[in-house]
Design an enzyme around this catalytic site. Structure first.
Site: not given
Length: 383
Positions: A89, A339, A369
């Site tokens: 991510c 996201h 994260c």
């Protein structure tokens, strides 16, 4: 000592699941932001030393070094190289780090960092993010060395988000209140035009379509948990989405040579690791490490962007750091705004920079994260 400056930051609107960007090839989507940066600033594209691009699950239409493909799809010179990186991510936040490090080292002067993700086009990205594993009990179930160290405990993000909520004593209601605030902040930001300067329209698609307007605590409370008996629901999780984003990093020499205006200075770069089973907790030690290295306190930071992968991630981080949530994700986060994996790092940096400029803040901190138990921290100083 050399400096690395942010001279531009731009993003597309974020498209929702089966939304406005679902049918756009990832190379074309990335090309949109790249071409805009080059055309709008008017510098010679041959001056770009590298294109450092984030993308997760670079398969199918995102395979074959999508960073290079995005540059070429923008119609720009073949002489300019490109590279695609996958730090899960945090891929495009890491792209900013690599770009800035190239400039800080004195070996590069102008580097384009960014990322792209079409989660609609690559179903495996969506499936994995929704909590499915990699086709095995864990990604490493056939590795004796992994099993010897970590056993056979489940490795996926939903499990980790639940584990964090339990460990830090975060209730479902706590997470739902946070999710409600994320949507309300995003609604306000859109209605007040706070995103207008940072978003590059894609055709007639001009604004994030992921915000769940009219969200209520009652509605969130009625959602079914992803795991039976759990606390994590779709309402307290980030959304499957599509987007591209880009940040141009320049040296002092490049600023002078090309008549560019620095908007922020890269103040600090950190990446740290934590438990791969908890997976999503690394922003805690990474933020502590960054503050220790810089001598700053969290109170010195004016604005913070921490990716809302799940509400429990941000709330656990806030508990550990004693953070003021009034400074965190002030325009909403990924629960409301999506996201888009590989694009999220530079997307958040784009929002952070523009909000610092709007409010007159000095320091901004970004963290998120990442799969494998990792987290980047970037601190910028507005100029």
């Amino acid at each position: 000592m050399p400096e690395a400056y942010i001279v531009d930051a731009i993003r597309t609107p974020t498209g929702r699941k089966k939304g406005s960007l679902a049918g756009i090839h990832s190379a074309d989507l990335g090309a949109i932001v790249i071409k805009d940066v080059v055309d709008r600033l008017g510098f010679d594209p041959l001056a770009v030393d590298d294109v450092v691009w984030g993308c997760v699950d670079a398969i199918g239409p995102q395979a074959g070094n999508i960073g290079r493909s995005c540059w070429l799809a923008a119609g720009l010179p073949e002489a300019v190289p490109g590279v695609t990186i996958d730090r899960q991510c945090g891929s495009s936040q890491q792209a900013i780090h690599f770009a800035a490090q190239g400039v800080l080292s004195g070996t590069q002067d102008l580097v384009l960092a960014g990322g792209v993700q079409n989660m609609n086009a690559i179903p495996i990205s969506a499936a994995m993010y929704a909590g499915q594993t990699y086709g095995h009990e864990t990604p490493f179930s056939e590795s004796p060395a992994w099993t010897a160290r970590y056993g056979t405990e489940e490795i996926n993000q939903i499990y980790a988000a639940e584990k964090i909520a339990d460990t830090w004593g975060i209730s479902r209601e706590d997470m739902e209140r946070f999710a409600l605030a994320s949507n309300q902040r995003a609604e306000r930001a859109i209605d007040e035009g706070r995103f207008d300067r940072e978003i590059l329209p894609v055709g007639d698609f001009r604004m994030d379509e992921t915000v769940r307007r009219g969200t209520t605590l009652e509605g969130l409370a009625g959602l079914k948990p992803v795991r039976e008996g759990g606390k994590i629901t779709a309402g307290v999780s980030s959304q499957i989405s599509d987007a591209a984003s880009a940040v141009l990093i320049a040296s002092e020499k490049a600023v002078k040579d090309h008549g560019l205006k620095p908007r922020a200075r890269i103040h600090h770069l950190t990446v740290r690791g934590d438990s791969p089973v908890f997976m999503l907790t690394a922003p805690i030690p990474a933020t502590r490490h960054a503050l220790e290295k810089t001598g700053l306190k969290l109170n010195d930071i004016d604005l913070i962007e921490i990716n809302e992968a799940f509400a429990s991630v941000v709330l656990a981080w806030a508990k550990e750091l004693d953070a003021d949530l009034d400074k965190v994700n002030v325009n909403g986060g990924a629960i409301a705004l999506g996201h888009p994996l590989g694009a999220t790092g530079t997307k958040l940096m784009t929002t952070l920079l523009h909000e610092l400029e709007r409010t007159g803040g000095r320091y901004g901190l970004q963290t998120m994260c990442e799969g494998g138990g990792l987290a980047n921290v970037t601190i910028i100083e507005r100029l």
